[in-house]
Write an enzyme that holds these catalytic residues in place. Structure first.
Site, mmCIF file in Angstrom:
data_model
loop_
_atom_site.group_PDB
_atom_site.id
_atom_site.type_symbol
_atom_site.label_atom_id
_atom_site.label_comp_id
_atom_site.label_asym_id
_atom_site.label_seq_id
_atom_site.Cartn_x
_atom_site.Cartn_y
_atom_site.Cartn_z
ATOM 1 N N ARG A 84 0.971 -1.162 0.149
ATOM 2 C CA ARG A 84 0.187 -0.032 -0.063
ATOM 3 C C ARG A 84 0.813 1.298 0.042
ATOM 4 N NH1 ARG A 84 -5.106 0.982 4.534
ATOM 5 N NH2 ARG A 84 -2.666 0.821 5.900
ATOM 6 N N LYS A 185 -2.258 6.793 1.419
ATOM 7 C CA LYS A 185 -2.222 7.637 2.493
ATOM 8 C C LYS A 185 -1.267 8.841 2.989
ATOM 9 C CE LYS A 185 -2.774 4.987 7.149
ATOM 10 N NZ LYS A 185 -3.572 5.250 8.034
ATOM 11 N N GLU A 221 -16.687 5.899 3.805
ATOM 12 C CA GLU A 221 -15.340 5.540 5.236
ATOM 13 C C GLU A 221 -15.447 6.692 6.198
ATOM 14 O OE1 GLU A 221 -11.333 5.551 4.752
ATOM 15 O OE2 GLU A 221 -11.296 6.578 3.101
#
Length: 340
Positions: A84, A185, A221
């Site tokens: 990720r 992220k 989310e």
């Protein structure tokens, strides 16, 4: 001042920064990653012209080390965090840090700070924060040519203590754009969620629930975690969207839900459907699972299962995943790596 292990109360660590003895650092310059090393220096120094201060080239990760019952230490799917991190780097036009070196660096930091991995029965863990920032001096809008990769560790208690249902409010703000950086992220996504979060906390809510940035119709989310629901038919459902972070906890719970016969699926979930879920939760590394007690939208509260008790499906999902993380139960091949 460096944190001393004898000054720690394992049962009351909270979730805050502490300066442990060692961290790992590597530099990118002249088109390649230099050899990294452990360092005791907890400061980072760069120019006022550093790219990260002006145009936001920054990415990070979060994962944990778990003390097993036999005293050994587990990492949970660190290769997935490494991957990720690569995806986030590519989205932010940054040079990916080699994934094998990422996992090795994580293990070095855990081993060097081994005495700070909390005891098995404390409910606490060693949280690891890998990060990368652009450090070369720029003035015009452009990608940096030099970067710093670093991993530090902090012993932490549960981000949210126990399986206690929390109340959330649907935000009028967007967390990230549809084709923006929502799947990476990066700090900018979290910066945009700070004001809504502050407002939510002032009004007695745990955090915000965001809707899709295109139609404001579907669940995206929470500010720092993914959403899942258990339908009235008993199916595990979680949002599929272009603007939400790819969660490792979510990927893992999709597998766990499959084992438990919940026929898991990723798809669009309308807000109205969410109100009628049998159970719901927020899932992520810090909390694992935080049950949703209620969702408030335009002044109307919708209770999901209960505001005081955790549903049986959520409890079973949580226990299964935590048992694997702590080594009490064997998970799929590669999910757990031991720090030797």
């Amino acid at each position: 001042m460096k944190q001393r292990v004898e000054d720690l109360d394992w049962k009351n660590l909270g979730f805050k920064y502490r300066d442990l003895p060692y961290r790992y650092e590597a530099k990118y310059k002249d088109g390649e990653w230099q050899e990294g090393k452990l360092t005791e220096d907890s400061t980072m120094t760069f120019s006022e012209g550093a790219e990260v201060l002006h145009y936001g080239q920054e990415i990070f990760e979060g994962l944990k080390a778990y003390r097993r019952k036999d005293g050994k230490i587990n990492l949970f799917r660190p290769d997935q965090n490494a991957h990720r991190f690569t995806l986030s780097a590519k989205r932010l036009a940054m040079p990916p840090f080699p994934e094998d070196r990422f996992v090795d660096a994580v293990k070095q930091v855990v081993k060097a700070n081994e005495e700070f991995v909390p005891p098995y029965d404390s409910g606490a863990t060693l949280y690891l924060r890998p990060l990368m920032v652009g450090t070369s001096k720029v003035l015009g809008v452009e990608a940096a040519s030099e970067y710093t990769f670093r991993i530090f560790a902090v012993p932490v208690g549960a981000y949210i203590k126990g399986l206690n249902p929390a109340d959330y409010i649907v935000s009028e703000y967007d967390r990230a754009a549809y084709a923006g950086t929502g799947q990476a992220k990066t700090s900018g996504n979290y910066a945009s969620s700070l004001l809504p979060s502050v407002e939510a906390h002032k009004n007695g809510f745990a955090d915000c629930l965001y809707l899709d940035p295109r139609e404001h119709k579907y669940i995206d989310e929470f500010g720092g975690a993914n959403f899942y629901g258990i339908t009235q038919e008993g199916q595990f459902v979680t949002p599929k969207s272009q603007s939400i972070l790819v969660s490792i906890t979510k990927r893992s719970l999709l597998e766990v839900a499959k084992w438990q016969g919940l026929n898991p699926v990723e798809r669009q979930i309308t807000l109205e459907e969410a109100f009628n879920m049998k159970e719901a939760g927020a899932m992520g590394t810090a909390a694992v699972i935080s049950p949703v007690g209620s969702i408030t939208y335009k002044g109307e509260k919708h209770v999901i299962y209960s505001e005081t008790e955790t549903g049986p499906v959520t409890t079973k999902l949580y226990n299964e995943l935590v048992d694997i993380q702590y080594g009490n139960k064997k998970g799929p091949k590669g999910w757990v790596q031991t720090v030797e």
